[in-house]
Design a protein around this motif. Structure first.
Motif, PDB file in Angstrom:
ATOM      1  N   GLY A  63       0.791  -1.222   0.000  1.00  0.00           N
ATOM      2  CA  GLY A  63       0.000   0.000   0.000  1.00  0.00           C
ATOM      3  C   GLY A  63       0.820   1.267   0.000  1.00  0.00           C
ATOM      4  N   GLY A  64       0.170   2.343  -0.477  1.00  0.00           N
ATOM      5  CA  GLY A  64       0.773   3.664  -0.474  1.00  0.00           C
ATOM      6  C   GLY A  64       0.714   4.278   0.906  1.00  0.00           C
ATOM      7  N   THR A  65       0.711   5.601   0.966  1.00  0.00           N
ATOM      8  CA  THR A  65       0.721   6.238   2.283  1.00  0.00           C
ATOM      9  C   THR A  65       0.214   7.666   2.184  1.00  0.00           C
ATOM     10  N   ASP A  66      -0.134   8.238   3.324  1.00  0.00           N
ATOM     11  CA  ASP A  66      -0.392   9.666   3.450  1.00  0.00           C
ATOM     12  C   ASP A  66       0.272  10.139   4.740  1.00  0.00           C
ATOM     13  N   TYR A  67      -0.464  10.214   5.849  1.00  0.00           N
ATOM     14  CA  TYR A  67       0.116  10.717   7.097  1.00  0.00           C
ATOM     15  C   TYR A  67       0.645   9.586   7.982  1.00  0.00           C
ATOM     16  N   LEU A  68       1.503   9.958   8.924  1.00  0.00           N
ATOM     17  CA  LEU A  68       1.915   9.064  10.005  1.00  0.00           C
ATOM     18  C   LEU A  68       1.897   9.862  11.301  1.00  0.00           C
ATOM     19  N   THR A  69       1.777   9.137  12.430  1.00  0.00           N
ATOM     20  CA  THR A  69       1.634   9.776  13.741  1.00  0.00           C
ATOM     21  C   THR A  69       2.512   9.057  14.750  1.00  0.00           C
ATOM     22  N   ALA A  70       3.286   9.814  15.522  1.00  0.00           N
ATOM     23  CA  ALA A  70       4.133   9.251  16.571  1.00  0.00           C
ATOM     24  C   ALA A  70       3.428   9.356  17.911  1.00  0.00           C
ATOM     25  N   GLU A  71       3.495   8.296  18.690  1.00  0.00           N
ATOM     26  CA  GLU A  71       2.942   8.302  20.052  1.00  0.00           C
ATOM     27  C   GLU A  71       4.036   8.785  21.002  1.00  0.00           C
ATOM     28  N   PRO A  72       3.870   9.910  21.671  1.00  0.00           N
ATOM     29  CA  PRO A  72       4.950  10.489  22.462  1.00  0.00           C
ATOM     30  C   PRO A  72       5.477   9.552  23.542  1.00  0.00           C
ATOM     31  N   GLY A  73       6.780   9.336  23.516  1.00  0.00           N
ATOM     32  CA  GLY A  73       7.455   8.611  24.575  1.00  0.00           C
ATOM     33  C   GLY A  73       7.508   7.110  24.443  1.00  0.00           C
ATOM     34  N   THR A  74       6.624   6.506  23.649  1.00  0.00           N
ATOM     35  CA  THR A  74       6.591   5.045  23.563  1.00  0.00           C
ATOM     36  C   THR A  74       7.438   4.492  22.421  1.00  0.00           C
ATOM     37  N   GLY A  75       7.783   5.324  21.455  1.00  0.00           N
ATOM     38  CA  GLY A  75       8.498   4.855  20.282  1.00  0.00           C
ATOM     39  C   GLY A  75       7.610   4.286  19.206  1.00  0.00           C
ATOM     40  N   TYR A 130       9.948  11.310  12.242  1.00  0.00           N
ATOM     41  CA  TYR A 130       9.763  10.113  11.425  1.00  0.00           C
ATOM     42  C   TYR A 130       9.083  10.456  10.097  1.00  0.00           C
ATOM     43  N   LEU A 131       9.516   9.761   9.045  1.00  0.00           N
ATOM     44  CA  LEU A 131       8.877   9.833   7.740  1.00  0.00           C
ATOM     45  C   LEU A 131       8.728   8.427   7.204  1.00  0.00           C
ATOM     46  N   PHE A 132       7.842   8.272   6.232  1.00  0.00           N
ATOM     47  CA  PHE A 132       7.670   6.985   5.566  1.00  0.00           C
ATOM     48  C   PHE A 132       7.361   7.229   4.100  1.00  0.00           C
ATOM     49  N   GLN A 133       7.914   6.389   3.221  1.00  0.00           N
ATOM     50  CA  GLN A 133       7.604   6.496   1.804  1.00  0.00           C
ATOM     51  C   GLN A 133       7.815   5.149   1.104  1.00  0.00           C
ATOM     52  N   PRO A 134       6.779   4.665   0.397  1.00  0.00           N
ATOM     53  CA  PRO A 134       6.985   3.480  -0.435  1.00  0.00           C
ATOM     54  C   PRO A 134       7.862   3.812  -1.643  1.00  0.00           C
ATOM     55  N   GLU A 135       8.509   2.804  -2.146  1.00  0.00           N
ATOM     56  CA  GLU A 135       9.254   2.915  -3.411  1.00  0.00           C
ATOM     57  C   GLU A 135       8.492   2.124  -4.470  1.00  0.00           C
ATOM     58  N   TYR A 136       8.269   2.753  -5.618  1.00  0.00           N
ATOM     59  CA  TYR A 136       7.444   2.144  -6.658  1.00  0.00           C
ATOM     60  C   TYR A 136       8.299   1.691  -7.834  1.00  0.00           C
ATOM     61  N   PRO A 194       3.988  -1.037  -9.116  1.00  0.00           N
ATOM     62  CA  PRO A 194       3.786  -1.726  -7.832  1.00  0.00           C
ATOM     63  C   PRO A 194       4.782  -1.253  -6.777  1.00  0.00           C
ATOM     64  N   VAL A 195       4.395  -1.402  -5.518  1.00  0.00           N
ATOM     65  CA  VAL A 195       5.309  -1.106  -4.420  1.00  0.00           C
ATOM     66  C   VAL A 195       6.386  -2.186  -4.375  1.00  0.00           C
ATOM     67  N   ILE A 196       7.637  -1.749  -4.474  1.00  0.00           N
ATOM     68  CA  ILE A 196       8.741  -2.721  -4.458  1.00  0.00           C
ATOM     69  C   ILE A 196       9.573  -2.627  -3.171  1.00  0.00           C
ATOM     70  N   ALA A 197       9.364  -1.560  -2.391  1.00  0.00           N
ATOM     71  CA  ALA A 197      10.047  -1.419  -1.103  1.00  0.00           C
ATOM     72  C   ALA A 197       9.267  -0.398  -0.272  1.00  0.00           C
ATOM     73  N   ALA A 198       9.500  -0.393   1.035  1.00  0.00           N
ATOM     74  CA  ALA A 198       8.801   0.512   1.934  1.00  0.00           C
ATOM     75  C   ALA A 198       9.811   1.040   2.959  1.00  0.00           C
ATOM     76  N   TRP A 199      10.085   2.334   2.893  1.00  0.00           N
ATOM     77  CA  TRP A 199      11.193   2.917   3.664  1.00  0.00           C
ATOM     78  C   TRP A 199      10.691   3.818   4.773  1.00  0.00           C
ATOM     79  N   PHE A 200      11.166   3.543   5.967  1.00  0.00           N
ATOM     80  CA  PHE A 200      10.839   4.282   7.176  1.00  0.00           C
ATOM     81  C   PHE A 200      12.093   5.016   7.640  1.00  0.00           C
TER      82      PHE A 200
END
Length: 350
Positions: free
Chosen positions: A39-51, A310-316, A339-345
């Motif tokens: 799958g693709g992506t849009d937003y991501l959210t970090a939970e403070p303090g838990t990682g 943090y960022l995230f982006q698929p590679e197509y 198609p998505v061939i990799a997913a980078w965080f």
């Protein structure tokens, strides 16, 4: 792949400086992890303090350990998902699903889905938690006009709706005192709402900003940061006036803010980098780093406790060839993706 450890170093604080200041010798680096998944992506959210970092993936949400890139869990059935908001008081999380105009409400501890909430306006996109009212605020690309919808964070009930002046509202931020601020990408304006009544109080032009998306509120100095392509702006909420501009990359779709270290993170998907900006004073800002990421990485989340972005982006892969006789693509239309061939965080630390 070698996984780089995340390291943080202390800011240098002197009596001459009102806030922590990044040392010129201090480096920012981006650890890069392959996390897999579809799958693709849009937003991501970090939970403070838990990682934990919640990453949208089109039809599901992945929960990732920001320290290692390890996948901790997955929340399914989120068609055309956009964003995730976390409500710590109620121990709930919320996900916007544009595909079926619902919000998924889930338990923060177990990740179990509690229910799906239909939202009649449609156009679901942005989402944030508003702590003053203990509400979830949705910013929707609804038609014929954009809307902001408020949900009770305990029950998930819809408790208010506001009509906006643009059908492309993006990020929203709160002053913690009852007002929320919404960026309108199409009109390059910012609207002010009363979070209790969901009434619009004001509208401010943001020029020279074009297409504002990400937003954050600094409650210590009462300044609003609005992320825009190439030139972001700082707004004084007492007057609605622009008090500073920030040069950054193009293709911005979010903005990160670390109040403890007074750092703004502005991701640029077209320029494949993140501009890191230090707030020297309420109306003075300095670019302290430009961190390379990858093309398309345009949203960001900051853990304000661990001080990591943090960022995230698929590679197509290559797009499939159009079938014989297919009409040419419309001007301005997004080109087809392969198609998505990799997913980078990515995890940016310093």
């Amino acid at each position: 792949m070698t996984r780089h450890s995340l390291a943080t170093t202390a800011f240098l604080i002197t009596a001459a400086l009102p806030w922590p200041r990044v040392s010129p010798a201090q480096g920012f680096k981006a650890a890069k992890f392959s996390i897999g998944g579809d799958g693709g992506t849009d937003y991501l959210t970090a939970e403070p303090g838990t990682g934990r970092v919640f990453v949208s993936r089109g039809t599901h949400v992945m929960v990732v350990d920001g320290n290692t890139g390890k996948v901790l869990g997955d929340i399914p059935d989120t068609p055309r998902t956009h964003g995730i908001a976390l409500a710590p008081k109620s121990g709930r999380g919320f996900i916007t699903n544009g595909g079926d105009s619902t919000v998924t409400m889930f338990d923060l501890k177990s990740l179990a889905v509690i229910k799906k909430i239909p939202v009649p306006t449609g156009g679901l996109d942005g989402i944030m938690y508003e702590d003053f009212s203990d509400r979830i605020i949705l910013t929707n690309h609804s038609r014929p006009i954009g809307t902001a919808v408020a949900l009770d964070a305990k029950t998930g009930d819809i408790v208010g709706t506001a009509q906006l002046e643009d059908n492309s509202p993006e990020g929203a931020a709160s002053d913690g005192k009852g007002r929320i601020f919404v960026n309108n990408e199409g009109t390059s304006t910012m609207q002010v709402l009363d979070v209790r009544t969901m009434k619009v109080l004001a509208s401010w032009p943001l020029a020279p900003c074009e297409g504002p998306t990400g937003i954050a509120y600094d409650r210590a100095t009462n300044r609003i940061f609005s992320g825009c392509g190439k030139t972001s702006v700082v707004v004084n909420p007492a007057t609605g006036k622009i008090v500073a501009t920030i040069a950054n990359g193009d293709g911005v779709d979010a903005l990160g803010w670390d109040p403890g270290e007074r750092l703004i993170y502005i991701p640029a998907g077209r320029d494949s980098n993140v501009t890191v900006v230090h707030e020297d004073a309420p109306d003075k800002y300095s670019v302290v780093a430009t961190v390379a990421t990858m093309r398309g990485a345009k949203t960001i989340a900051v853990d304000q406790v661990k001080h990591v972005a943090y960022l995230f982006q698929p590679e197509y892969g290559p797009a499939p060839a159009p079938p014989p006789g297919a009409p040419p693509p419309q001007p301005g239309a997004r080109p087809p993706r392969g198609p998505v061939i990799a997913a980078w965080f990515f995890a940016i630390s310093h």
